[in-house]
Write an enzyme that holds these catalytic residues in place. Structure first.
Site, mmCIF file in Angstrom:
data_model
loop_
_atom_site.group_PDB
_atom_site.id
_atom_site.type_symbol
_atom_site.label_atom_id
_atom_site.label_comp_id
_atom_site.label_asym_id
_atom_site.label_seq_id
_atom_site.Cartn_x
_atom_site.Cartn_y
_atom_site.Cartn_z
ATOM 1 N N GLN A 8 23.167 12.085 20.521
ATOM 2 C CA GLN A 8 22.898 10.946 19.628
ATOM 3 C C GLN A 8 23.946 9.860 19.850
ATOM 4 O O GLN A 8 25.004 9.852 19.222
ATOM 5 C CB GLN A 8 22.888 11.397 18.160
ATOM 6 C CG GLN A 8 22.430 10.278 17.222
ATOM 7 C CD GLN A 8 22.249 10.750 15.798
ATOM 8 O OE1 GLN A 8 22.203 11.933 15.502
ATOM 9 N NE2 GLN A 8 22.140 9.795 14.894
ATOM 10 N N PHE A 9 23.637 8.922 20.758
ATOM 11 C CA PHE A 9 24.598 7.878 21.109
ATOM 12 C C PHE A 9 24.925 6.960 19.947
ATOM 13 O O PHE A 9 25.974 6.318 19.918
ATOM 14 C CB PHE A 9 24.081 7.054 22.297
ATOM 15 C CG PHE A 9 22.946 6.122 21.965
ATOM 16 C CD1 PHE A 9 23.203 4.807 21.580
ATOM 17 C CD2 PHE A 9 21.624 6.547 22.036
ATOM 18 C CE1 PHE A 9 22.167 3.942 21.275
ATOM 19 C CE2 PHE A 9 20.581 5.692 21.736
ATOM 20 C CZ PHE A 9 20.848 4.378 21.348
ATOM 21 N N THR A 10 24.060 6.905 18.940
ATOM 22 C CA THR A 10 24.287 5.995 17.812
ATOM 23 C C THR A 10 25.526 6.372 16.993
ATOM 24 O O THR A 10 26.011 5.562 16.204
ATOM 25 C CB THR A 10 23.057 5.943 16.875
ATOM 26 O OG1 THR A 10 22.765 7.253 16.402
ATOM 27 C CG2 THR A 10 21.845 5.386 17.613
#
Length: 207
Positions: free
Chosen positions: A79-81
């Site tokens: 989850q790059f966010t």
């Protein structure tokens, strides 16, 4: 590297209409990889995920057993966010590692988790896909984890070096040297001043 670790009774990942991964009781780990992450960050996260004592023991004593102790499952989802930096109200993701670098990095971490634990108990989502993640939090118990910045970080290393240099300069310029500098300055300003030994307080007194 940042992680949101949730103790769950069950969790699953669906892509489109297909459920691609699911676990029963265990941990669901949302993982955000930074542009500055190295192997040391992987080592830290693997160790913490597998050894955090988030479960009860056989006597129902809380915070006594890890996911490995209980032989439970782990579901990892990239989850790059998590590497978001807000600019006003707009999220900016430049701190996240680019996908072409993050995917092999993430796969390496999964491989390391499987090597350290039972490989059949480590599940994951689908890197880069639009996923629907179902998480049934148990407790709720949620741990926010961030790997410590290592001394190999060039920015931190440069900052530490500058701080150390300032400290060394401060130490090297002790009271005796300071007194000698003052005496030298006064001797230049007043040739009739006493020319006592360097560092002698009498050389600094007014005639």
């Amino acid at each position: 590297m940042k992680a949101i670790i949730q103790r769950v009774t069950k969790a699953s990942v669906t892509v489109g209409e297909e459920q691609i991964s699911s676990i029963g009781r265990g941990l669901c780990v949302l993982l955000g990889i930074s542009v500055e992450d190295t192997q040391k960050d992987v080592d830290y996260m693997v160790r913490k995920i597998l050894n955090l004592r988030l479960f009860e023991d056989e006597n129902d004593r809380a915070w006594s057993r890890s996911v490995m102790d209980r032989e439970l499952e782990v579901l990892c989802v990239s989850q790059f966010t998590l590497q978001c930096i807000l600019k006003g109200n707009k999220p900016d993701f430049h701190s996240a590692m680019p996908a072409e670098l993050a995917q092999p990095f993430y796969n390496k971490m999964l491989e390391q988790l499987r090597e350290a634990y039972k490989p059949e108990l480590i599940k994951d989502g689908q890197f880069g896909a639009k996923m629907q993640v179902l998480i049934q939090n148990d407790g709720p118990v949620t741990i926010q984890l961030e790997s410590p910045a290592g001394p190999t970080d060039p920015k931190l290393l440069s900052k530490q070096e500058k701080q150390q240099q300032r400290k060394e300069k401060t130490r090297s310029k002790g009271p005796s040297e300071s007194s000698r500098e003052k005496a030298a300055q006064r001797s230049k300003a007043d040739p009739s001043a006493s020319s006592g030994a360097e560092g002698d307080v009498s050389s600094e007194r007014e005639p």
